[in-house]
Design a protein around this motif. Structure first.
Motif, PDB file in Angstrom:
ATOM      1  N   LEU A  82       0.844  -1.197   0.000  1.00 22.79           N
ATOM      2  CA  LEU A  82       0.000   0.000   0.000  1.00 22.79           C
ATOM      3  C   LEU A  82       0.877   1.244   0.000  1.00 22.79           C
ATOM      4  N   PHE A 123       0.612   5.570   0.521  1.00 20.83           N
ATOM      5  CA  PHE A 123      -0.242   6.660   0.994  1.00 20.83           C
ATOM      6  C   PHE A 123       0.380   8.021   0.692  1.00 20.83           C
ATOM      7  N   ALA A 124      -0.511   9.030   0.700  1.00 20.99           N
ATOM      8  CA  ALA A 124      -0.129  10.441   0.609  1.00 20.99           C
ATOM      9  C   ALA A 124       0.734  10.691  -0.636  1.00 20.99           C
ATOM     10  N   ALA A 141       4.914   0.192   7.564  1.00 20.90           N
ATOM     11  CA  ALA A 141       4.148  -0.637   8.492  1.00 20.90           C
ATOM     12  C   ALA A 141       4.038  -2.034   7.895  1.00 20.90           C
ATOM     13  N   GLN A 161      -0.001  -3.587   9.497  1.00 17.46           N
ATOM     14  CA  GLN A 161      -0.636  -2.474  10.210  1.00 17.46           C
ATOM     15  C   GLN A 161       0.033  -2.121  11.540  1.00 17.46           C
ATOM     16  N   SER A 162       1.317  -2.479  11.676  1.00 18.88           N
ATOM     17  CA  SER A 162       2.098  -2.004  12.819  1.00 18.88           C
ATOM     18  C   SER A 162       3.368  -1.350  12.287  1.00 18.88           C
ATOM     19  N   PHE A 163       3.760  -0.229  12.907  1.00 18.59           N
ATOM     20  CA  PHE A 163       5.009   0.426  12.500  1.00 18.59           C
ATOM     21  C   PHE A 163       6.151  -0.580  12.572  1.00 18.59           C
ATOM     22  N   GLU A 214       0.847  -7.574   4.638  1.00 17.70           N
ATOM     23  CA  GLU A 214       0.431  -6.267   4.119  1.00 17.70           C
ATOM     24  C   GLU A 214       1.508  -5.269   4.517  1.00 17.70           C
ATOM     25  N   ALA A 234       2.874  -1.383   4.098  1.00 17.11           N
ATOM     26  CA  ALA A 234       2.481  -0.030   3.692  1.00 17.11           C
ATOM     27  C   ALA A 234       3.681   0.894   3.764  1.00 17.11           C
ATOM     28  N   PHE A 264       4.669   5.035   3.560  1.00 15.10           N
ATOM     29  CA  PHE A 264       4.035   6.357   3.668  1.00 15.10           C
ATOM     30  C   PHE A 264       5.017   7.362   4.238  1.00 15.10           C
ATOM     31  N   PRO A 317       6.156  10.430   6.959  1.00 17.51           N
ATOM     32  CA  PRO A 317       5.886  10.649   8.382  1.00 17.51           C
ATOM     33  C   PRO A 317       4.471  11.213   8.558  1.00 17.51           C
ATOM     34  N   VAL A 318       3.800  10.761   9.605  1.00 20.87           N
ATOM     35  CA  VAL A 318       2.380  11.083   9.757  1.00 20.87           C
ATOM     36  C   VAL A 318       2.190  12.512  10.271  1.00 20.87           C
TER      37      VAL A 318
END
Lengths: 84, 154
Positions: free
Chosen positions: A5, A7-8, A57, A60-62, A74, A76, A78, A80-81
């Motif tokens: 995945l 993002f951003a 991640a 779904q965990s860093f 999975e 991902a 991305f 930095p949040v």
């Protein structure tokens, strides 16, 4: 198959929100996956050649780039949040 | 067990309603601290577009909330974070912390905001009146604010 995945701005730059791909030959950890993505060249190389800009991640965990990966994970990528 | 409510939603929230839900049936609460984050304008900013990582976002928010409850002895807390396009002046995030005494409620609220800003997978894109848009960069002071709390777990 791995589920990847984006993002951003990574998604914007790559023009896709995700993809599935088999675990690259000889890849055992996130860093190996990054090397395989980097080898695609183009925008992938522009992004994945600078892993310090990217957070990851796994399931779904860093995670760090040393985190092991396996089929059906999975993963991902991305920036930095910026919540709150 | 503390009462923990976590929501990610596009819709607006009603702070008074959420406070009533948090307090319902609790007679051991001496105070509720509330923080509402607002989309701040300036520099020609028109709106923020917020995206998140569904699934991971909620689990991180829950971890942060449960950590705050354990660490500060909260009776309960509520965290609601909005996503989608939010115009300047719109509420973006609500944190409520209920505790026996005000110090715990206020500390819990600050702790949760510091962790939300730096550890919950949300990303903001700024939209300006001139048509320009840009992804928001993380701020060093947010990392520093989080660091004062040490680790997430109590």
């Amino acid at each position: 198959m791995l589920r990847i995945l984006y993002f951003a701005w990574l998604r914007d730059r790559l023009g896709r929100s995700g993809e599935t791909l088999p675990v690259p030959q000889g890849a055992h950890c996130v860093q190996d996956l990054i090397a395989a993505l980097n080898a695609r060249g183009g925008e992938y190389a522009a992004i994945f050649a600078r892993p310090e800009l990217i957070r990851v991640a796994v399931n779904q965990s860093f995670a760090t780039i040393a985190a092991p990966i396996a089929a059906h994970d999975e993963i991902a990528f991305f920036p930095p949040v910026t919540g709150g | 067990m503390p009462r923990v409510t976590i929501r990610v939603q596009a819709e607006a929230f009603d702070s008074a309603h959420e406070t009533a839900l948090l307090l319902r049936g609790h007679e051991d609460v001496g105070g509720v601290a509330a923080f509402t984050g607002i989309v701040r304008g300036g520099g020609g900013l028109m709106a923020l577009e917020l995206e998140h990582y569904p699934g991971m976002t909620e689990s991180m928010m829950r971890r942060i909330a449960e950590s705050a409850c354990a660490r500060f002895g909260l009776v309960g807390c509520t965290v609601i974070h909005r996503v989608g396009r939010l115009a300047v002046g719109m509420p973006i995030v609500l944190v409520l912390c209920a505790a026996a005494h005000r110090g715990a409620a206020q500390d819990g609220t600050a702790f949760m905001m510091d962790w939300l800003k730096t550890s919950a997978p949300f990303w903001k894109r700024e939209e300006f009146e001139n048509g320009h848009s840009a992804w928001v960069e993380p701020r060093a002071q947010d990392e520093a604010a989080k660091a004062r709390w040490g680790s997430l777990t109590a």
